[in-house]
Design an enzyme around this catalytic site. Structure first.
Site, PDB file in Angstrom:
ATOM      1  N   SER A  86      50.789  20.900  29.707  1.00 56.12           N
ATOM      2  CA  SER A  86      51.528  22.221  29.298  1.00 56.12           C
ATOM      3  C   SER A  86      50.508  23.326  28.809  1.00 56.12           C
ATOM      4  O   SER A  86      49.649  23.175  28.573  1.00 56.12           O
ATOM      5  CB  SER A  86      52.448  21.548  28.066  1.00 56.12           C
ATOM      6  OG  SER A  86      53.067  22.657  27.383  1.00 56.12           O
ATOM      7  N   TYR A 128      53.486  17.605  19.295  1.00 55.94           N
ATOM      8  CA  TYR A 128      53.839  17.493  20.830  1.00 55.94           C
ATOM      9  C   TYR A 128      52.384  17.939  21.625  1.00 55.94           C
ATOM     10  O   TYR A 128      51.958  17.316  22.633  1.00 55.94           O
ATOM     11  CB  TYR A 128      55.090  18.221  21.126  1.00 55.94           C
ATOM     12  CG  TYR A 128      55.095  18.548  22.577  1.00 55.94           C
ATOM     13  CD1 TYR A 128      55.478  17.690  23.390  1.00 55.94           C
ATOM     14  CD2 TYR A 128      54.747  19.887  23.213  1.00 55.94           C
ATOM     15  CE1 TYR A 128      55.506  17.944  24.921  1.00 55.94           C
ATOM     16  CE2 TYR A 128      54.978  20.342  24.555  1.00 55.94           C
ATOM     17  CZ  TYR A 128      55.383  19.225  25.254  1.00 55.94           C
ATOM     18  OH  TYR A 128      55.370  19.407  26.541  1.00 55.94           O
ATOM     19  N   LYS A 166      49.693  16.013  24.509  1.00 57.49           N
ATOM     20  CA  LYS A 166      49.261  16.608  25.761  1.00 57.49           C
ATOM     21  C   LYS A 166      47.497  16.875  25.734  1.00 57.49           C
ATOM     22  O   LYS A 166      47.025  16.378  26.689  1.00 57.49           O
ATOM     23  CB  LYS A 166      49.738  17.850  25.908  1.00 57.49           C
ATOM     24  CG  LYS A 166      51.297  17.838  26.159  1.00 57.49           C
ATOM     25  CD  LYS A 166      51.959  17.055  27.450  1.00 57.49           C
ATOM     26  CE  LYS A 166      53.195  17.119  27.509  1.00 57.49           C
ATOM     27  NZ  LYS A 166      53.695  15.996  28.377  1.00 57.49           N
TER      28      LYS A 166
HETATM   29  P1  NAD Z   1      62.955  15.908  30.382  1.00 57.87           P
HETATM   30  O1  NAD Z   1      63.305  15.265  29.092  1.00 57.87           O
HETATM   31  O2  NAD Z   1      64.109  16.530  30.850  1.00 57.87           O
HETATM   32  O3  NAD Z   1      62.559  14.584  31.282  1.00 57.87           O
HETATM   33  C1  NAD Z   1      61.740  13.453  30.721  1.00 57.87           C
HETATM   34  C2  NAD Z   1      62.387  12.217  31.164  1.00 57.87           C
HETATM   35  O4  NAD Z   1      61.303  11.062  30.670  1.00 57.87           O
HETATM   36  C3  NAD Z   1      63.757  12.130  30.740  1.00 57.87           C
HETATM   37  O5  NAD Z   1      64.511  11.690  31.913  1.00 57.87           O
HETATM   38  C4  NAD Z   1      63.767  10.877  29.817  1.00 57.87           C
HETATM   39  O6  NAD Z   1      64.918  10.215  29.863  1.00 57.87           O
HETATM   40  C5  NAD Z   1      62.529  10.371  30.340  1.00 57.87           C
HETATM   41  N1  NAD Z   1      61.580   9.323  29.492  1.00 57.87           N
HETATM   42  C6  NAD Z   1      61.203   9.690  27.915  1.00 57.87           C
HETATM   43  N2  NAD Z   1      60.574   8.592  27.538  1.00 57.87           N
HETATM   44  C7  NAD Z   1      60.418   7.893  28.497  1.00 57.87           C
HETATM   45  C8  NAD Z   1      59.822   6.471  28.463  1.00 57.87           C
HETATM   46  N3  NAD Z   1      59.007   6.192  27.592  1.00 57.87           N
HETATM   47  N4  NAD Z   1      60.017   5.617  29.441  1.00 57.87           N
HETATM   48  C9  NAD Z   1      60.913   6.102  30.566  1.00 57.87           C
HETATM   49  N5  NAD Z   1      61.576   7.194  30.569  1.00 57.87           N
HETATM   50  C10 NAD Z   1      61.240   8.199  29.602  1.00 57.87           C
HETATM   51  O7  NAD Z   1      61.770  16.643  30.283  1.00 57.87           O
HETATM   52  P2  NAD Z   1      61.245  18.001  31.239  1.00 57.87           P
HETATM   53  O8  NAD Z   1      61.507  19.217  30.823  1.00 57.87           O
HETATM   54  O9  NAD Z   1      61.540  17.318  32.701  1.00 57.87           O
HETATM   55  O10 NAD Z   1      59.712  17.396  31.260  1.00 57.87           O
HETATM   56  C11 NAD Z   1      58.829  16.585  31.884  1.00 57.87           C
HETATM   57  C12 NAD Z   1      57.711  16.742  31.577  1.00 57.87           C
HETATM   58  O11 NAD Z   1      56.948  17.892  31.651  1.00 57.87           O
HETATM   59  C13 NAD Z   1      57.283  16.132  30.062  1.00 57.87           C
HETATM   60  O12 NAD Z   1      56.172  15.389  29.904  1.00 57.87           O
HETATM   61  C14 NAD Z   1      57.045  17.320  29.197  1.00 57.87           C
HETATM   62  O13 NAD Z   1      56.323  17.291  28.048  1.00 57.87           O
HETATM   63  C15 NAD Z   1      56.198  18.469  30.264  1.00 57.87           C
HETATM   64  N6  NAD Z   1      56.613  19.853  29.990  1.00 57.87           N
HETATM   65  C16 NAD Z   1      57.732  20.252  29.973  1.00 57.87           C
HETATM   66  C17 NAD Z   1      58.027  21.465  29.993  1.00 57.87           C
HETATM   67  C18 NAD Z   1      59.248  22.493  29.645  1.00 57.87           C
HETATM   68  O14 NAD Z   1      59.364  23.414  29.215  1.00 57.87           O
HETATM   69  N7  NAD Z   1      60.449  21.724  30.005  1.00 57.87           N
HETATM   70  C19 NAD Z   1      56.629  22.325  29.691  1.00 57.87           C
HETATM   71  C20 NAD Z   1      55.588  21.795  29.882  1.00 57.87           C
HETATM   72  C21 NAD Z   1      55.422  20.663  29.848  1.00 57.87           C
HETATM   73  N1  UFG Z   2      63.193  32.585  21.771  1.00 58.01           N
HETATM   74  C1  UFG Z   2      64.203  33.175  21.068  1.00 58.01           C
HETATM   75  N2  UFG Z   2      65.208  32.989  20.834  1.00 58.01           N
HETATM   76  C2  UFG Z   2      65.492  31.395  21.045  1.00 58.01           C
HETATM   77  C3  UFG Z   2      64.456  30.500  21.658  1.00 58.01           C
HETATM   78  C4  UFG Z   2      63.177  31.260  21.860  1.00 58.01           C
HETATM   79  O1  UFG Z   2      63.746  34.471  20.686  1.00 58.01           O
HETATM   80  O2  UFG Z   2      66.839  30.842  20.495  1.00 58.01           O
HETATM   81  C5  UFG Z   2      61.730  33.289  22.067  1.00 58.01           C
HETATM   82  C6  UFG Z   2      60.492  32.422  21.512  1.00 58.01           C
HETATM   83  O3  UFG Z   2      60.394  33.012  20.300  1.00 58.01           O
HETATM   84  C7  UFG Z   2      59.730  32.864  22.595  1.00 58.01           C
HETATM   85  C8  UFG Z   2      60.495  32.851  23.903  1.00 58.01           C
HETATM   86  O4  UFG Z   2      61.655  32.885  23.571  1.00 58.01           O
HETATM   87  O5  UFG Z   2      59.151  34.225  22.530  1.00 58.01           O
HETATM   88  C9  UFG Z   2      60.427  31.584  24.710  1.00 58.01           C
HETATM   89  O6  UFG Z   2      60.753  30.272  23.685  1.00 58.01           O
HETATM   90  P1  UFG Z   2      60.739  29.107  24.417  1.00 58.01           P
HETATM   91  O7  UFG Z   2      61.332  27.943  23.032  1.00 58.01           O
HETATM   92  O8  UFG Z   2      61.977  29.066  25.677  1.00 58.01           O
HETATM   93  O9  UFG Z   2      59.556  28.366  25.021  1.00 58.01           O
HETATM   94  P2  UFG Z   2      57.936  28.239  24.266  1.00 58.01           P
HETATM   95  O10 UFG Z   2      57.236  29.235  25.086  1.00 58.01           O
HETATM   96  O11 UFG Z   2      58.178  28.400  22.935  1.00 58.01           O
HETATM   97  O12 UFG Z   2      57.739  26.982  24.701  1.00 58.01           O
HETATM   98  C10 UFG Z   2      58.107  26.241  26.064  1.00 58.01           C
HETATM   99  C11 UFG Z   2      58.017  24.925  25.881  1.00 58.01           C
HETATM  100  C12 UFG Z   2      56.946  24.108  25.440  1.00 58.01           C
HETATM  101  C13 UFG Z   2      55.770  24.257  26.054  1.00 58.01           C
HETATM  102  C14 UFG Z   2      55.616  25.905  26.381  1.00 58.01           C
HETATM  103  C15 UFG Z   2      54.557  26.155  27.522  1.00 58.01           C
HETATM  104  O13 UFG Z   2      59.052  24.488  24.701  1.00 58.01           O
HETATM  105  O14 UFG Z   2      57.080  22.627  25.041  1.00 58.01           O
HETATM  106  O15 UFG Z   2      56.911  26.627  26.684  1.00 58.01           O
HETATM  107  O16 UFG Z   2      54.880  25.574  28.634  1.00 58.01           O
HETATM  108  F1  UFG Z   2      54.534  24.139  25.802  1.00 58.01           F
END
Ligand code: NAD
Ligand code: UFG
Length: 335
Positions: free
Chosen positions: A125, A149, A153
């Protein structure tokens, strides 16, 4: 035909990646414990791909289950999405985050080694850039974590680097995602927020659906063009395709590869609200609140390395991100 094991394949990014893999000639096997997803996503995936997909319900930390999967299926590589991802929650239950995110990765690597499968793509991330103020963020920008979190990572990236140093026959892709939004064009799969959404776009969609009165804009005094936070939003379908390109690259280049997956363009919170209004044709009320603790002013990727080395370039703009996000999310609320 050999298959790619997708951990967390019923989740938001995993499910879209499964679709992109089938569209590009791969087959997949999914393991998911349904902690943050629902089994009906599997039916939707089979509907979109028109394929029968092998699914194992269970936890990636369960090594016996992993051994069963590697014995029954011909696995050539793994994309490891499974994990917990909420920054705020990770401060409340840090040990669960370390156990799940790091424990699942170690169990997975151990079993992969037993079966001599040494190709893994990991979901990292942009959070690993911590409070880095120099944008755009490059793969060699300084790394830091500001919450449990993010630390999971960073630790996992470190574990994968140590693994590679100890045995250079591993093929490892570390993908640092910026802010995924949007959904598949079919409207069948997308992000299903659980409780109050933490992330901006799912929250805006709930305001559009009339579930919440207004968007809380966290901070209007940042050093940005309109005072609100700037992020690099990327369509989840583009992000998913990045995994296909990373797998292809590992096929020919081997080694340990790290790429940002972002668009390179930053949008403010107010830009996103405006784009959502345009896409949905719904007025989105908002109010300014204090800054959210831990947030930074600006984060966006330098996408040059991914373009140069794997040919990754995001296709979809902010309008499509919002249209596709709304198409999926409105179906959850407005019948
Ligand atoms: P998500 O929660 O939608 O998907 C994760 C999936 O993994 C879920 O279906 C959950 O049921 C499953 N899971 C969790 N722990 C498990 C375990 N121990 N065994 C088996 N299954 C398990 O999340 P996502 O948004 O699809 O994110 C996927 C990956 O990308 C994550 O590692 C997350 O940290 C990373 N990531 C997400 C974002 C974001 O903003 N969505 C940003 C950066 C990185
Ligand atoms: N924000 C608001 N109101 C809300 C939610 C968010 O104003 O209700 C603002 C935040 O302050 C930020 C922007 O919108 O400026 C984006 O916020 P998000 O929560 O959507 O996303 P972040 O950038 O904070 O974080 C996300 C994921 C993290 C990941 C990161 C980079 O939640 O897990 O993107 O990939 F690490």
């Amino acid at each position: 035909m050999s298959k790619v094991l997708i951990t967390g394949g019923l989740g938001y990014i995993g499910s879209h990646t499964v679709v992109e893999l089938y569209e590009n000639g791969y087959e997949t096997v999914i393991i998911d414990n349904l902690y943050n997803s629902r089994i009906d996503v599997l039916d939707k995936l089979e509907k979109i791909t028109k394929k029968k997909i092998s699914f194992y319900k269970g936890d990636v930390r369960d090594k016996d289950l992993l051994r069963k999967i590697f014995s029954e299926e011909e696995i050539s590589g793994v994309i490891h999405f499974a994990g917990l991802k909420a920054v705020g929650e990770s401060c409340e239950i840090p040990i669960e985050y370390y156990d799940n995110n790091i424990g699942s990765t170690i169990a997975l690597i151990e079993v992969m080694k037993e079966f001599n499968v040494k190709r893994i793509v990991f979901s990292s991330s942009a959070t690993v850039y911590g409070k880095c103020k120099v944008v755009p963020l490059k793969e060699d920008s300084p790394l830091d974590a500001t919450n449990p979190y993010g630390r999971t990572k960073l630790f996992i990236e470190g574990i994968l680097k140590d693994l590679y140093e100890s045995d250079k026959t591993w093929e490892i892709g570390i993908l640092r995602y910026f802010n995924p939004v949007g959904a598949h064009k079919s409207g069948l799969i997308g992000e299903r927020p659980n409780g109050t959404p933490n992330n901006l776009v799912p929250y805006i969609a709930e305001v559009a659906a009339g579930i919440r009165p207004h968007v809380r804009v966290f901070g209007n005094d940042y050093d940005t063009k309109d005072g609100t936070g700037v992020r690099d939003y990327i369509h989840v379908v583009d992000l998913a395709y990045g995994h296909v390109l990373a797998l292809k690259k590992l096929d020919e280049a081997h080694g340990l590869l790290i790429y940002n997956l972002g668009t390179g363009t930053g949008y403010s919170v107010l830009d996103v609200i405006k784009a959502f209004e345009k896409a949905s044709n719904i007025k989105i009320p908002y109010e300014f609140y204090d800054r959210r603790p831990g947030d930074i002013a600006t984060s966006y990727a330098d996408p040059t390395k991914a373009l140069k080395e794997i040919g990754f370039k995001a296709k979809y703009g902010i309008e499509e991100m919002m249209e596709d996000h709304w198409r999926f999310q409105k179906n959850l609320y407005i019948k």
